[in-house]
Motif scaffolding. Structure first.
Motif, mmCIF file in Angstrom:
data_model
loop_
_atom_site.group_PDB
_atom_site.id
_atom_site.type_symbol
_atom_site.label_atom_id
_atom_site.label_comp_id
_atom_site.label_asym_id
_atom_site.label_seq_id
_atom_site.Cartn_x
_atom_site.Cartn_y
_atom_site.Cartn_z
ATOM 1 N N UNK A 23 0.829 -1.205 0.000
ATOM 2 C CA UNK A 23 0.000 0.000 0.000
ATOM 3 C C UNK A 23 0.862 1.253 0.000
ATOM 4 N N UNK A 24 1.885 1.269 0.829
ATOM 5 C CA UNK A 24 2.781 2.435 0.856
ATOM 6 C C UNK A 24 3.468 2.624 -0.490
ATOM 7 N N UNK A 25 3.837 1.522 -1.115
ATOM 8 C CA UNK A 25 4.465 1.588 -2.433
ATOM 9 C C UNK A 25 3.482 2.140 -3.475
ATOM 10 N N UNK A 26 2.248 1.670 -3.444
ATOM 11 C CA UNK A 26 1.227 2.146 -4.391
ATOM 12 C C UNK A 26 0.937 3.636 -4.180
ATOM 13 N N UNK A 27 0.854 4.056 -2.928
ATOM 14 C CA UNK A 27 0.614 5.474 -2.646
ATOM 15 C C UNK A 27 1.766 6.313 -3.187
ATOM 16 N N UNK A 43 -6.700 -0.149 -4.244
ATOM 17 C CA UNK A 43 -7.916 0.550 -3.810
ATOM 18 C C UNK A 43 -7.581 1.588 -2.746
ATOM 19 N N UNK A 44 -6.794 1.196 -1.758
ATOM 20 C CA UNK A 44 -6.437 2.123 -0.687
ATOM 21 C C UNK A 44 -5.656 3.324 -1.214
ATOM 22 N N UNK A 45 -4.720 3.076 -2.133
ATOM 23 C CA UNK A 45 -3.905 4.170 -2.674
ATOM 24 C C UNK A 45 -4.752 5.158 -3.456
ATOM 25 N N UNK A 61 -5.750 9.127 -2.379
ATOM 26 C CA UNK A 61 -5.479 10.320 -3.178
ATOM 27 C C UNK A 61 -6.763 11.016 -3.634
ATOM 28 N N UNK A 62 -7.784 10.240 -3.907
ATOM 29 C CA UNK A 62 -9.046 10.824 -4.367
ATOM 30 C C UNK A 62 -9.718 11.649 -3.271
#
Length: 148
Positions: free
Chosen positions: A42-46, A95-97, A101-102
């Motif tokens: 998740x941190x990577x995707x964010x 989804x979390x990332x 941001x959204x």
């Protein structure tokens, strides 16, 4: 026009809330060690999304750029329902990332509770990674974590 915008934001907030409940159930069903892996993903995707021109449209095709919202949450949600554990983890992280941001700087009050919920889950996952406090603090100061 403002009424239409508010209605769209409220509709989106309901959709994200419905999806979030399922995502949260999926996360709570994971073993602690897997949550740590999910936290890293998740941190990577964010971080990857934050480097895009429009982070909230991460994982959305360029031709769909002018839609009210991107397809990233729907893609992530669909993947999170997969029977393949790796695909499901990647879907949850996506989804979390995208949801993060959204909803991050949304001027719509109906989306702010969703941001707080996503932020809470991201923090819990970050804590589950088992990183040293210095590493987590460094992540928070980096571009990837500036959003968290």
């Amino acid at each position: 026009m403002q009424i239409v915008t508010r209605l769209i934001a409220m509709s989106r907030a309901r959709q994200l809330q419905r999806q979030f409940r399922q995502i949260e159930r999926n996360i709570s069903a994971l073993p602690t060690r897997t949550r740590g892996r999910l936290g890293v993903m998740t941190l990577r995707e964010i971080g990857q999304a934050s480097r895009c021109e429009f982070p909230h449209l991460y994982s959305t095709a360029p031709e769909q750029r002018y839609m009210p919202w991107g397809q990233g949450t729907q893609i992530g949600f669909n993947r999170a329902q997969s029977d393949n554990p790796e695909v499901a983890l990647r879907g949850i992280a996506l989804w979390l990332a995208v949801a993060y941001h959204e909803t991050k700087d949304s001027p719509h009050t109906s989306l702010q509770p969703q941001h707080r919920q996503v932020l809470r889950v991201v923090r819990e996952l970050r804590d589950a990674t088992g990183e040293q406090p210095d590493t987590a603090a460094q992540w928070m100061r980096s571009d990837a974590g500036a959003a968290a």
